[in-house]
Design a protein around this motif. Structure first.
Motif, PDB file in Angstrom:
ATOM      1  N   THR A   1       9.335 -32.864 -33.942  1.00  0.00           N
ATOM      2  CA  THR A   1       9.272 -34.141 -34.662  1.00  0.00           C
ATOM      3  C   THR A   1      10.356 -35.103 -34.189  1.00  0.00           C
ATOM      4  OG1 THR A   1       8.929 -35.083 -36.874  1.00  0.00           O
ATOM      5  CG2 THR A   1      10.775 -33.555 -36.644  1.00  0.00           C
ATOM      6  N   ASP A   2      10.080 -36.383 -34.374  1.00  0.00           N
ATOM      7  CA  ASP A   2      11.100 -37.426 -34.167  1.00  0.00           C
ATOM      8  C   ASP A   2      11.744 -37.347 -32.799  1.00  0.00           C
ATOM      9  OD1 ASP A   2      11.700 -38.896 -37.030  1.00  0.00           O
ATOM     10  OD2 ASP A   2      10.915 -36.869 -37.286  1.00  0.00           O
ATOM     11  N   PHE A   3      10.875 -37.284 -31.747  1.00  0.00           N
ATOM     12  CA  PHE A   3      11.490 -37.290 -30.417  1.00  0.00           C
ATOM     13  C   PHE A   3      11.738 -38.702 -29.903  1.00  0.00           C
ATOM     14  CE2 PHE A   3       7.109 -37.197 -28.903  1.00  0.00           C
ATOM     15  CZ  PHE A   3       6.486 -36.160 -29.603  1.00  0.00           C
ATOM     16  N   HIS A   4      11.250 -39.731 -30.585  1.00  0.00           N
ATOM     17  CA  HIS A   4      11.666 -41.120 -30.309  1.00  0.00           C
ATOM     18  C   HIS A   4      11.698 -41.430 -28.809  1.00  0.00           C
ATOM     19  CE1 HIS A   4      13.199 -42.582 -34.353  1.00  0.00           C
ATOM     20  NE2 HIS A   4      13.012 -41.291 -34.599  1.00  0.00           N
ATOM     21  N   LEU A   5      10.593 -41.125 -28.142  1.00  0.00           N
ATOM     22  CA  LEU A   5      10.582 -41.275 -26.684  1.00  0.00           C
ATOM     23  C   LEU A   5      10.794 -42.725 -26.245  1.00  0.00           C
ATOM     24  CD1 LEU A   5      10.080 -39.889 -23.920  1.00  0.00           C
ATOM     25  CD2 LEU A   5       7.664 -40.527 -24.188  1.00  0.00           C
TER      26      LEU A   5
ATOM     27  N   GLY B   1       5.442 -37.245 -35.904  1.00  0.00           N
ATOM     28  CA  GLY B   1       5.768 -38.664 -35.964  1.00  0.00           C
ATOM     29  C   GLY B   1       7.116 -39.084 -35.418  1.00  0.00           C
ATOM     30  N   ASP B   2       7.303 -40.414 -35.383  1.00  0.00           N
ATOM     31  CA  ASP B   2       8.369 -41.023 -34.581  1.00  0.00           C
ATOM     32  C   ASP B   2       8.300 -40.440 -33.170  1.00  0.00           C
ATOM     33  OD1 ASP B   2       9.040 -42.647 -36.679  1.00  0.00           O
ATOM     34  OD2 ASP B   2      11.034 -41.790 -37.041  1.00  0.00           O
ATOM     35  N   LEU B   3       7.091 -40.558 -32.626  1.00  0.00           N
ATOM     36  CA  LEU B   3       6.811 -40.032 -31.295  1.00  0.00           C
ATOM     37  C   LEU B   3       7.485 -40.938 -30.261  1.00  0.00           C
ATOM     38  CD1 LEU B   3       2.993 -39.627 -32.042  1.00  0.00           C
ATOM     39  CD2 LEU B   3       4.736 -37.853 -32.299  1.00  0.00           C
TER      40      LEU B   3
ATOM     41  N   MET C   1       2.845 -34.286 -42.151  1.00  0.00           N
ATOM     42  CA  MET C   1       2.941 -35.746 -42.248  1.00  0.00           C
ATOM     43  C   MET C   1       4.368 -36.171 -41.888  1.00  0.00           C
ATOM     44  SD  MET C   1       2.605 -35.811 -46.377  1.00  0.00           S
ATOM     45  CE  MET C   1       4.017 -36.210 -47.387  1.00  0.00           C
ATOM     46  N   HIS C   2       4.572 -37.459 -41.662  1.00  0.00           N
ATOM     47  CA  HIS C   2       5.889 -37.898 -41.192  1.00  0.00           C
ATOM     48  C   HIS C   2       6.906 -38.022 -42.319  1.00  0.00           C
ATOM     49  CE1 HIS C   2       8.951 -39.601 -38.683  1.00  0.00           C
ATOM     50  NE2 HIS C   2       9.045 -40.672 -39.447  1.00  0.00           N
ATOM     51  N   HIS C   3       6.597 -38.825 -43.326  1.00  0.00           N
ATOM     52  CA  HIS C   3       7.591 -39.131 -44.363  1.00  0.00           C
ATOM     53  C   HIS C   3       7.650 -38.040 -45.419  1.00  0.00           C
ATOM     54  CE1 HIS C   3       6.604 -43.147 -42.724  1.00  0.00           C
ATOM     55  NE2 HIS C   3       7.850 -43.460 -43.025  1.00  0.00           N
TER      56      HIS C   3
ATOM     57  N   GLY D   1       8.817 -34.841 -41.137  1.00  0.00           N
ATOM     58  CA  GLY D   1       9.930 -35.143 -40.222  1.00  0.00           C
ATOM     59  C   GLY D   1      10.753 -36.249 -40.852  1.00  0.00           C
ATOM     60  N   HIS D   2      11.088 -37.258 -40.060  1.00  0.00           N
ATOM     61  CA  HIS D   2      11.660 -38.526 -40.515  1.00  0.00           C
ATOM     62  C   HIS D   2      13.154 -38.464 -40.820  1.00  0.00           C
ATOM     63  CE1 HIS D   2      11.643 -42.595 -41.980  1.00  0.00           C
ATOM     64  NE2 HIS D   2      11.877 -42.266 -43.231  1.00  0.00           N
ATOM     65  N   LEU D   3      13.656 -37.366 -41.373  1.00  0.00           N
ATOM     66  CA  LEU D   3      15.048 -37.344 -41.829  1.00  0.00           C
ATOM     67  C   LEU D   3      16.031 -36.828 -40.783  1.00  0.00           C
ATOM     68  CD1 LEU D   3      14.621 -36.235 -45.538  1.00  0.00           C
ATOM     69  CD2 LEU D   3      15.192 -38.492 -44.652  1.00  0.00           C
ATOM     70  N   HIS D   4      15.501 -36.223 -39.713  1.00  0.00           N
ATOM     71  CA  HIS D   4      16.388 -35.720 -38.643  1.00  0.00           C
ATOM     72  C   HIS D   4      17.386 -34.686 -39.172  1.00  0.00           C
ATOM     73  CE1 HIS D   4      15.344 -38.920 -35.500  1.00  0.00           C
ATOM     74  NE2 HIS D   4      14.668 -39.263 -36.576  1.00  0.00           N
ATOM     75  N   ARG D   5      16.958 -33.920 -40.150  1.00  0.00           N
ATOM     76  CA  ARG D   5      17.741 -32.785 -40.678  1.00  0.00           C
ATOM     77  C   ARG D   5      16.768 -31.807 -41.326  1.00  0.00           C
ATOM     78  NH1 ARG D   5      22.902 -32.631 -40.656  1.00  0.00           N
ATOM     79  NH2 ARG D   5      22.814 -30.593 -41.650  1.00  0.00           N
TER      80      ARG D   5
HETATM   81 FE   LIG Z   1      12.867 -40.552 -36.703  1.00  0.00          FE
END
Ligand SMILES: [Fe+2]
Ligand SMILES: [Fe+2]
Length: 277
Positions: A15-19, A57-59, A164-166, A203-207
């Protein structure tokens, strides 16, 4: 020692790899393209091999067609089926276009949202689109809740995992708790009526965070690119920290339900034997 008698499904969650592929580093120091390549390598090295990979998400960091083209090629390096859903950094229609030919997304004629079910595994998987129009927070509007209610009602006895993301939960992670998820209360009531929902992964929270919610468990995975600080009070400022990136690995069997692990990414040296005592 008891032996397990039923088969296990292994789900890897990234998740959240923010490419970013525009040559700019995230936060001026994170090469998220190299990080995604490392994540692909990490997934392919897992033993036993996961059955399926869910990307929550946060792909992309800032959506553009090139980022999704590069991402699609990179994710094709994963040696198992991969399913994606968008996060608040993504563009829903760009994500749809980039992955539509894989056959699991609805078309625009089916409606605006990128939600779908995956029926191929021991556990039924339901991907939800929690994007809020024009904002960064989560949303489960009446239309999406109806769709989810219909899907859950059609197979009430089939153990199900929602991805889901959030996160729909309060976390005390600062400003993120303020109006963080429109429709969370109604969604909680809906989930509570469908006891086959084993877990909801986000995902979303990065923790990594876990919480009991709606009669099920909400589990947030670490980012496979960069983490946020541990904040146990809303008054604490939001910040990133160079803790190791990681993925979640969820195992499920009829006998055990979900057993969930975090697998950290990085070079930590070889394993060494445990001594007695
Ligand atoms: Fe993110
Ligand atoms: Fe996000």
């Amino acid at each position: 020692m008891a032996e397990y008698h039923s088969d296990f499904l292994i789900i890897a969650q990234i998740t959240d790899f923010h490419l970013r592929v525009d040559g700019k580093l995230f936060n001026d120091d994170k090469d998220t393209e190299a990080q995604l390549a490392a994540c692909v390598e990490h997934l392919n090295a897992l033993q036993p091999r996961p059955d399926v990979v869910l990307a929550t998400g946060d792909l992309a960091d800032e959506p553009d067609e090139t980022a999704y083209e590069v991402m699609r090629r990179m994710l094709e390096g994963i040696e198992m089926p991969v399913y994606v859903i968008p996060g608040n950094h993504d563009d829903r229609e760009m994500v749809r276009r980039a992955f539509l030919d894989l056959g699991y997304f609805p078309t625009t004629a089916d409606g605006p949202f990128l939600h779908y079910t995956v029926e191929d595994h021991l556990l039924r998987l339901i991907g939800l689109d929690t994007l809020e129009t024009g904002g960064d927070e989560g949303e489960m509007c009446a239309d999406r809740r109806h769709w989810l209610d219909d899907r859950l009602s059609e197979q009430p006895d089939r153990p199900t995992l929602i991805f889901m993301h959030h996160q729909p939960i309060m976390t005390r992670m600062g400003a993120i708790d303020k109006n963080a998820f429109a429709g969370a209360r109604e969604m909680e009531e809906l989930i509570r009526r469908h006891s086959q929902v084993e877990w909801i992964i986000c995902g979303h929270l990065h923790r990594p965070i876990q919480m009991r919610w709606g009669g099920t468990v909400v589990s947030v995975a670490p980012s496979s690119a960069f983490q946020r600080t541990l904040t146990l009070d809303n008054a604490m400022p939001k910040a990133f920290i160079d803790e190791p990136p990681g993925i979640s690995v969820h195992m499920w069997s009829a006998e055990t339900g979900i057993i969930s692990h975090i697998s950290l990414m990085g070079d930590f040296g070889p394993p060494y034997p445990m001594r007695d005592g």
